[in-house]
Design an enzyme around this catalytic site. Structure first.
Site, PDB file in Angstrom:
ATOM      1  CG  ASP A 259      38.107   2.042  -0.335  1.00 41.30           C
ATOM      2  OD1 ASP A 259      38.937   2.753  -0.929  1.00 41.30           O
ATOM      3  OD2 ASP A 259      37.728   2.282   0.823  1.00 41.30           O
ATOM      4  CG  HIS A 282      36.094   4.708  -3.442  1.00 37.51           C
ATOM      5  ND1 HIS A 282      36.329   4.900  -2.093  1.00 37.51           N
ATOM      6  CD2 HIS A 282      34.761   4.495  -3.557  1.00 37.51           C
ATOM      7  CE1 HIS A 282      35.179   4.798  -1.416  1.00 37.51           C
ATOM      8  NE2 HIS A 282      34.221   4.550  -2.292  1.00 37.51           N
TER       9      HIS A 282
END
Length: 450
Positions: A259, A282
Site C-alpha cells: 500500500d 502505492h
C-alpha cells in the site's frame, strides 16, 4: 520538441539517479545495540557527580520473558514497561538474539522521565488471527500519552500478517463470513497516539497485519533509519501513516509494501519527508481525505528527495467526493521515478469501494501544490494526471523542471480536468492546465520551516 524532451529527459534522469544513489548509499541502518545517546540529559556547570542521573536499565528477561519464539511474553513486557515508566530515566531492553512472542500491549504514558525502548532482538505477533479473539483488532503495540520517548536498537518487529491478509475483502471479497473481521479491523503494528517529542530510529518492520507504523495526534516526531518490508500483494500495509499530527520529520527510510509507502491524512501539518526509498507499493500519498462527507485539512508538507520504483502511483493527492476542507502549501521536489504508474497525480474522484461512489458537489479544496525537479520513467502513458472537482477545481499548481517519459522511451502525456496552474523550466510532458491561472500563493508553495 519531442526530440528535445527526449534528450533533456535522458540527461536529467541519469544525473538525478546518480545524485540520489550517492545520497542513499550514505544511509546506514545501525544494527548495533549501542546505547549511544538514547537519553540526552540536561547540561549543567555543576560537577559530573552532581549533574549525571543514574539510568535504570530494565530487561524484559528480568520479568520472566522467555524469548524462545513460542511462549507468550506479553505479561513480562507489561511489567517491564511499568517499572521503566516509573523510573527516572530508564531504558527498557529487548535483548539481541532472542524472539519474543507478544499479544496486544498498551504502553501508557505518565512516565516519571524520559524512556528509551532499546529493541535489539525480535518481537513477533501471534500468527493466527483466531488467537486475537477478545483482543483489540486495531492495535498491537500501542504507545499512548508517552512524551520524550525513544524507540530504537536495530531489532525487528514482525507482524506475521499473511493469515490476516487472506481474510481481507481485497483478497477474498466473496467470503461473507469474514466481513465482520474487515469492518472492525484496521490493525496497526506499532502506534504512537497523543504523544510528543518522539524519536524512532534504526528499526526493521516486517509483514504487519495492516499498517506498519502510525502516528495519530502526535507532535514533534523524528523518524530515521527505518526499513519496512511486506509483499506487494499484501493489502493495506502502509509503511508509515500520519494522521492529525504536526512537526513530523521522516528521513532516510526504505519502504517496500502493498500500500502507500507513506500516507499523510486529515489534520496534519508541518510534515517533512527526506530521502525516501519507496517501492513496490502505492507511492507517497496525501490522503485519502474527505471520506463519508468528512472535513479534512492538510497543509505545509514537503517531500524533498525520494526514489520510487515500480509503484502503482508516484506522488499523489487523493480525495473523496462529498468531503470538505483543504490541501495547500505542499511541495514534491527532487524525486526520481523508475517504471512508476501515475508518477504525478491528483485524484479528486477517489473511490476505494466495492460499489460505485455517488457524484457529489463538495470536495476537499486543493490549492498551492508544487512539483519540482521530478525525473524518470512512467509505466503509464499519462505521467501527469490532474482530475479535479467541477465545483472545487485545483488551483495554483506549479510544475518546474519535470522530465518524465514512458519506460520504453516513448513520450509520456499529461491530462488535466479542472486544473489551473503554471510552469517553468523544461517540462515534459507539456503542461495541460485547462483553466486560467489565479495566484494566491505566488509561484510556489512556501513552508514555515524546511
Amino acid at each position: 520538441m519531442v526530440a528535445v524532451c527526449r534528450a533533456t529527459t535522458l540527461l536529467n534522469y541519469f544525473v538525478n539517479s546518480l545524485v540520489y544513489i550517492l545520497v542513499v548509499s550514505s544511509v546506514e541502518f545501525n544494527t548495533t545495540n549501542e546505547f549511544e545517546s538514547l537519553l540526552e540529559l540536561p547540561r549543567s556547570h555543576k560537577r559530573p557527580k552532581d549533574r549525571v542521573k543514574s539510568v535504570t536499565h530494565v530487561s524484559v528477561k528480568d520479568f520472566g520473558a522467555k524469548g524462545d519464539g513460542y511462549t507468550f511474553d506479553t505479561e513480562a513486557f507489561k511489567r517491564a514497561w511499568k517499572i521503566a515508566c516509573s523510573s527516572s530515566p530508564a531504558v527498557l531492553e529487548v535483548p539481541r538474539g532472542e524472539t519474543f512472542v507478544v499479544g496486544p500491549i498498551d504502553f501508557p504514558g505518565g512516565c516519571s522521565s524520559k524512556v528509551a525502548v532499546l529493541i535489539s532482538g525480535k518481537i513477533v505477533a501471534p500468527e493466527d488471527p483466531g488467537l486475537w479473539e477478545g483482543w483489540n483488532l486495531r492495535r498491537w503495540l500501542y504507545f499512548h500519552g508517552v512524551d520524550r520517548l525513544t524507540v530504537k536498537g536495530g531489532g525487528t518487529i514482525n507482524g506475521r500478517g499473511s493469515k490476516w491478509w487472506d481474510r481481507s475483502c481485497k483478497i477474498n471479497s466473496s467470503n461473507v463470513k469474514l466481513l465482520w473481521f474487515n469492518w472492525w479491523t484496521n490493525m496497526q503494528a506499532i502506534t504512537f497516539h497523543r504523544s510528543k517529542k518522539l524519536y524512532v530510529k534504526n528499526l526493521e518492520l516486517l509483514n504487519s497485519q495492516q499498517m506498519h507504523m502510525a502516528f495519530t495526534e502526535c507532535h514533534n516526531v523524528k523518524v530515521t533509519g527505518l526499513k519496512v518490508t511486506a509483499p506487494p500483494e499484501s493489502p493495506n500495509t502502509d509503511g508509515i501513516h500520519i494522521s492529525a499530527s504536526s512537526q513530523i520529520s521522516v528521513k532516510n527510510v526504505v519502504i517496500k509494501t502493498g500500500d502507500d509507502c507513506i500516507s499523510i491524512t486529515t489534520n496534519s501539518s508541518k510534515v517533512r519527508l527526506r530521502n525516501v526509498t519507496c517501492g513496490p507499493g502505492h507511492g507517497i500519498s496525501i490522503g485519502s481525505l474527505g471520506r463519508n462527507n468528512s472535513w479534512a485539512e492538510v497543509h505545509d508538507v514537503l517531500v524533498d528527495g525520494a526514489f520510487l520504483s515500480n509503484t502503482d502511483n508516484g506522488v499523489r493527492i487523493k480525495t473523496w467526493q462529498g468531503g470538505t476542507g483543504f490541501v495547500e502549501q505542499v511541495t514534491f521536489r527532487n524525486i526520481v521515478m523508475e517504471n512508476v504508474s501515475n508518477p504525478i497525480i491528483i485524484d479528486q474522484y477517489y473511490c476505494d469501494s466495492f460499489v460505485p461512489c455517488p457524484n457529489q458537489t463538495t470536495n476537499v479544496k486543493v490549492n498551492g501544490v508544487t512539483f519540482s525537479n521530478i525525473n524518470g520513467t512512467s509505466a503509464t502513458i499519462e505521467a501527469i494526471r490532474f482530475t479535479c472537482s467541477d465545483s472545487f477545481p485545483c488551483q495554483n499548481l506549479y510544475l518546474e523542471d519535470i522530465q518524465l517519459k514512458q519506460a520504453l522511451g516513448e513520450p509520456a502525456e499529461a491530462f488535466c480536468w479542472n486544473a489551473s496552474g503554471r510552469s517553468s523550466g523544461s517540462v515534459c510532458p507539456s503542461p495541460c492546465f485547462d483553466m486560467p491561472f489565479t495566484s494566491t500563493f505566488g509561484t510556489s508553495a512556501r513552508h514555515s520551516s524546511e
